[in-house]
Design a protein around this motif. Structure first.
Motif, PDB file in Angstrom:
ATOM      1  N   LYS A  79      33.830  48.950  40.288  1.00 26.53           N
ATOM      2  CA  LYS A  79      32.774  49.979  39.813  1.00 26.53           C
ATOM      3  C   LYS A  79      32.926  50.315  38.350  1.00 26.53           C
ATOM      4  O   LYS A  79      31.849  49.852  37.545  1.00 26.53           O
ATOM      5  CB  LYS A  79      32.773  51.211  40.804  1.00 26.53           C
ATOM      6  CG  LYS A  79      31.419  51.649  41.212  1.00 26.53           C
ATOM      7  CD  LYS A  79      31.573  52.956  41.815  1.00 26.53           C
ATOM      8  CE  LYS A  79      31.731  53.089  43.150  1.00 26.53           C
ATOM      9  NZ  LYS A  79      32.335  54.580  43.802  1.00 26.53           N
ATOM     10  N   GLU A  80      34.355  50.356  37.892  1.00 28.94           N
ATOM     11  CA  GLU A  80      34.554  50.897  36.605  1.00 28.94           C
ATOM     12  C   GLU A  80      34.103  49.657  35.746  1.00 28.94           C
ATOM     13  O   GLU A  80      33.626  49.810  34.747  1.00 28.94           O
ATOM     14  CB  GLU A  80      36.125  50.933  36.404  1.00 28.94           C
ATOM     15  CG  GLU A  80      36.526  52.415  36.400  1.00 28.94           C
ATOM     16  CD  GLU A  80      37.825  52.451  36.400  1.00 28.94           C
ATOM     17  OE1 GLU A  80      38.585  52.955  37.384  1.00 28.94           O
ATOM     18  OE2 GLU A  80      38.780  51.585  35.939  1.00 28.94           O
ATOM     19  N   ARG A  81      34.836  48.449  36.038  1.00 30.05           N
ATOM     20  CA  ARG A  81      34.650  47.268  34.990  1.00 30.05           C
ATOM     21  C   ARG A  81      33.494  46.580  35.141  1.00 30.05           C
ATOM     22  O   ARG A  81      33.115  45.889  34.133  1.00 30.05           O
ATOM     23  CB  ARG A  81      36.079  46.237  35.556  1.00 30.05           C
ATOM     24  CG  ARG A  81      36.311  45.498  34.404  1.00 30.05           C
ATOM     25  CD  ARG A  81      37.671  44.669  34.637  1.00 30.05           C
ATOM     26  NE  ARG A  81      38.696  45.514  34.601  1.00 30.05           N
ATOM     27  CZ  ARG A  81      39.957  45.290  35.309  1.00 30.05           C
ATOM     28  NH1 ARG A  81      40.058  44.168  35.785  1.00 30.05           N
ATOM     29  NH2 ARG A  81      41.130  45.824  35.412  1.00 30.05           N
ATOM     30  N   GLY A  82      32.958  46.452  36.366  1.00 29.57           N
ATOM     31  CA  GLY A  82      31.443  45.685  36.722  1.00 29.57           C
ATOM     32  C   GLY A  82      31.839  44.284  37.051  1.00 29.57           C
ATOM     33  O   GLY A  82      31.012  43.303  37.293  1.00 29.57           O
ATOM     34  N   TYR A  83      32.915  43.645  36.811  1.00 23.88           N
ATOM     35  CA  TYR A  83      33.233  42.232  37.070  1.00 23.88           C
ATOM     36  C   TYR A  83      34.814  42.050  37.459  1.00 23.88           C
ATOM     37  O   TYR A  83      35.556  43.107  37.009  1.00 23.88           O
ATOM     38  CB  TYR A  83      33.042  41.282  35.915  1.00 23.88           C
ATOM     39  CG  TYR A  83      33.909  41.699  34.815  1.00 23.88           C
ATOM     40  CD1 TYR A  83      33.764  42.851  33.862  1.00 23.88           C
ATOM     41  CD2 TYR A  83      34.922  40.793  34.528  1.00 23.88           C
ATOM     42  CE1 TYR A  83      34.394  42.978  32.975  1.00 23.88           C
ATOM     43  CE2 TYR A  83      35.543  40.907  33.493  1.00 23.88           C
ATOM     44  CZ  TYR A  83      35.412  42.218  32.552  1.00 23.88           C
ATOM     45  OH  TYR A  83      36.116  42.625  31.394  1.00 23.88           O
ATOM     46  N   ASN A  84      35.037  40.780  38.008  1.00 25.62           N
ATOM     47  CA  ASN A  84      36.475  40.752  38.153  1.00 25.62           C
ATOM     48  C   ASN A  84      36.966  39.520  37.374  1.00 25.62           C
ATOM     49  O   ASN A  84      36.353  38.245  37.181  1.00 25.62           O
ATOM     50  CB  ASN A  84      36.665  40.066  39.613  1.00 25.62           C
ATOM     51  CG  ASN A  84      38.018  39.544  40.241  1.00 25.62           C
ATOM     52  OD1 ASN A  84      38.778  39.542  39.186  1.00 25.62           O
ATOM     53  ND2 ASN A  84      38.105  38.989  41.484  1.00 25.62           N
ATOM     54  N   GLN A  85      37.832  39.807  36.371  1.00 26.11           N
ATOM     55  CA  GLN A  85      38.302  38.947  35.454  1.00 26.11           C
ATOM     56  C   GLN A  85      38.765  37.728  35.884  1.00 26.11           C
ATOM     57  O   GLN A  85      38.772  36.719  35.136  1.00 26.11           O
ATOM     58  CB  GLN A  85      39.399  39.719  34.581  1.00 26.11           C
ATOM     59  CG  GLN A  85      40.899  39.913  34.892  1.00 26.11           C
ATOM     60  CD  GLN A  85      40.956  40.885  36.063  1.00 26.11           C
ATOM     61  OE1 GLN A  85      40.062  41.570  36.249  1.00 26.11           O
ATOM     62  NE2 GLN A  85      42.308  41.016  36.178  1.00 26.11           N
ATOM     63  N   VAL A  86      39.411  37.609  37.236  1.00 27.52           N
ATOM     64  CA  VAL A  86      40.025  36.264  37.577  1.00 27.52           C
ATOM     65  C   VAL A  86      38.717  35.354  37.683  1.00 27.52           C
ATOM     66  O   VAL A  86      38.925  34.288  37.365  1.00 27.52           O
ATOM     67  CB  VAL A  86      40.461  36.589  38.979  1.00 27.52           C
ATOM     68  CG1 VAL A  86      41.217  35.396  39.514  1.00 27.52           C
ATOM     69  CG2 VAL A  86      41.662  37.631  38.677  1.00 27.52           C
ATOM     70  N   GLY A  87      37.528  35.885  38.129  1.00 24.47           N
ATOM     71  CA  GLY A  87      36.425  35.003  38.166  1.00 24.47           C
ATOM     72  C   GLY A  87      35.864  34.328  36.919  1.00 24.47           C
ATOM     73  O   GLY A  87      35.463  33.317  37.062  1.00 24.47           O
TER      74      GLY A  87
END
Ligand code: ZN
Ligand code: ZN
Length: 232
Positions: A123-131
């Motif tokens: 929710k905070e970041r809005g995306y998964n950096q691993v993706g």
């Protein structure tokens, strides 16, 4: 595609901020491959080939875990950047170089699955950096990408600063695999950094419980024992 992304993110190197590159030749030279020999299962550098004491004591749920680079210098900067900015172009550039290493592994992959973030952090970041790296890596290899094949079934605290035993306890049973997606497949489970491998092990167990045939674990970088557990 890079043309339009250049407008959003003028190309600067993810490792050193040099203009005109996403991942510059200097940084490519400076990074360090995880030194061989490594533990046959968990990929920990050893003084001679074989199994490390941890894997001898209890065999991990995944077939193998491997990491591309030592978590130092330019790759550390680049992974930090991916965490705080949705820099799709940097993820693409890293995936392009990462794929050469990945192809040397010759793993029989059906499906690429990133380690999921917790709901709060998502929710905070809005995306998964691993993706940002896992998706283009899957695409160039014609592997299916399934970002929702494993989810967090409960929130966990950050692993940073926890001991080996606390890390295991913190993530144990915290993941749930999606049987409809993973059943009968060989999964490539991806994370950005591995430290003790506790998160990857817990995720792999969930994926196997959901019916996957086998799981291979892969990270871009590996924090080695001399990096300690305080900062990673
Ligand atoms: Zn650079
Ligand atoms: Zn091992």
């Amino acid at each position: 595609m890079w043309g339009s992304l250049d407008w959003l993110y003028p190309p600067v190197c993810g490792g050193c901020n040099l203009g005109g590159f996403r991942w510059c030749p200097d940084c490519r030279q400076q990074v360090q491959l995880v030194p061989e020999p490594v533990c046959r299962i968990c990929g920990l550098p050893l003084t001679r080939p074989g199994l490390c004491p941890n894997c001898k004591e209890s065999i991990p749920p995944y077939e193998m875990m491997r990491s591309w680079l030592v978590f130092e210098g330019p790759i550390r900067h680049a992974l930090h950047k991916l965490k705080y900015r949705r820099n799709v172009a940097l993820g693409d550039a890293l995936a392009q170089h990462f794929r050469e290493y990945v192809s040397t592994l010759s793993w029989p992959v059906d499906l690429v699955v990133p380690v999921p973030l917790g709901k709060e952090r998502m929710k905070e970041r809005g995306y998964n950096q691993v993706g940002l790296v896992a998706r283009p890596l899957a695409a160039v290899n014609h592997w299916r990408y399934a970002p929702r094949a494993v989810v967090r079934s409960r929130e966990t605290r950050s692993q940073v600063g926890l001991t080996v035993a606390e890390r295991k306890e913190n993530v144990s049973g915290a993941f749930l695999g999606e049987a409809a997606l993973v059943s009968g497949t060989t999964v490539l489970l991806m994370d950005d950094v591995a430290t003790t491998g506790a998160t990857l092990s817990a995720c792999a167990t969930a994926i196997l419980d959901a019916g996957a045939r086998s799981v291979y674990a892969l990270t871009l970088a590996r924090a080695l024992p001399h990096h300690g557990l305080k900062n990673v």
